[in-house]
Design an enzyme around this catalytic site. Structure first.
Site, PDB file in Angstrom:
ATOM      1  CD  GLU A 142      -6.933  -0.218  -2.624  1.00 30.18           C
ATOM      2  OE1 GLU A 142      -5.624  -0.151  -0.930  1.00 30.18           O
ATOM      3  OE2 GLU A 142      -6.824   1.262  -2.411  1.00 30.18           O
ATOM      4  CB  CYS A 181      -5.495   3.406  -5.266  1.00 23.99           C
ATOM      5  SG  CYS A 181      -4.325   2.208  -4.857  1.00 23.99           S
ATOM      6  CG  HIS A 191      -2.273  -1.686  -9.806  1.00 26.22           C
ATOM      7  ND1 HIS A 191      -2.784  -0.958  -9.062  1.00 26.22           N
ATOM      8  CD2 HIS A 191      -1.565  -2.012  -8.516  1.00 26.22           C
ATOM      9  CE1 HIS A 191      -3.752  -0.495  -7.296  1.00 26.22           C
ATOM     10  NE2 HIS A 191      -2.060  -1.331  -7.710  1.00 26.22           N
ATOM     11  CB  CYS A 222      -1.130   0.144   1.198  1.00 24.96           C
ATOM     12  SG  CYS A 222      -2.368   1.470   1.054  1.00 24.96           S
ATOM     13  N   GLY A 230      -2.040   2.418  -6.872  1.00 28.83           N
ATOM     14  CA  GLY A 230      -2.328   2.470  -8.544  1.00 28.83           C
ATOM     15  C   GLY A 230      -2.236   3.569  -9.627  1.00 28.83           C
TER      16      GLY A 230
END
Length: 268
Positions: free
Chosen positions: A199, A208, A151, A74, A211
């Site tokens: 997410e 994000c 992703h 994260c 992301g």
């Protein structure tokens, strides 16, 4: 009673409950993590972040999504942890090592090198990950990037027009993605990437970090932008730098909202 302190922080609205368990190695269950993250009945957050002792870095970061599932990486949480701990910090995650450095407004983190191999994303079968020959309704020709977590990125005319609340959960659990996937829709204006993210295990988010990294890398690889690039999310802006064969650098603001104390036994 199992009382302990926590920090509530966010990066561009992507919010976290951060618990330092280094002095007291105590385990959270997925049920407890989901209860803590609950917006009405718990403390409320997108992710529960548990800091633990590490033999490989200054700290190990365990990450639970709002649904209680544990995930590998994260980026916004890494920035918040780097800001919380201050100075230069190395962070071990199950997705790899991250290094961070606090700045005046937030932090800059080195997210490591992205992966593009189909089995590193991972996908269920081999294909080109820069121009994937798959699609879901109007979302076609995606790219896939692993930045510690998986992703898929769609470049569209206007990301605000995409029904991501409907398409996101459909794509997240598609059998093509055996570990599920984070779904990104983006459009480019000049040198700015405008991004929205579904997410996995959380849903639509205001920001994000991974992301933003994955989408910036895909945009650079497709020749849509050059490094560094500004990525604009609903919660604000991140600066992403990446050159072929090198690590991804992500810089942006963080906010410490408050410090609290609770009895962890009341959750779950």
């Amino acid at each position: 009673m199992n009382k302990g302190a926590f920090h509530k922080m966010h990066g561009l609205g992507n919010d976290f409950v951060i618990v330092d368990m280094r002095p007291k190695e105590w385990e959270f269950s997925p049920v407890q993590a989901a209860a803590i993250a609950h917006r009405q009945h718990g403390i409320g957050c997108d992710q529960l972040i548990v800091l633990r002792n590490s033999d490989a870095a200054d700290v190990r970061m365990q990450i639970f999504n709002a649904d209680g599932g544990e995930v590998e990486a994260c980026g916004n949480a890494a920035r918040c942890v780097a800001k919380l701990l201050g100075d230069k910090t190395t962070i071990e995650t199950s997705g790899g090592l991250i290094s961070g450095n606090a700045t005046g407004e937030g932090a800059i983190v080195d997210m490591g090198e992205p992966r593009f191999e189909w089995d590193a994303i991972p996908l269920s079968y081999a294909m080109d990950t820069l121009h994937m020959p798959v699609g879901w309704e109007d979302l076609q020709d995606p790219a896939a990037v692993n930045v510690g977590n998986p992703h898929v990125i769609f470049f569209v005319d206007d990301s605000s027009e995409i029904a991501l609340d409907r398409l996101g959960p459909m794509i997240e659990i598609d059998p093509l993605f055996p570990e599920r996937v984070n779904v990104n829709v983006a459009h480019v204006t000049e040198e700015t990437v405008h991004l929205r993210v579904w997410e996995r295990g959380v849903g639509l988010t205001r920001a994000c970090g991974t992301g933003a990294c994955a989408t910036a890398v895909a945009a650079i690889r497709r020749g849509l932008v050059s490094s560094p690039v500004s990525v604009h999310l609903p919660g604000g802006e991140l600066k992403i730098s990446w050159n072929e064969g090198g690590p991804i650098l992500m810089e942006g603001p963080t906010t410490h909202v408050f410090t609290g104390e609770t009895d962890w036994d009341q959750f779950g």
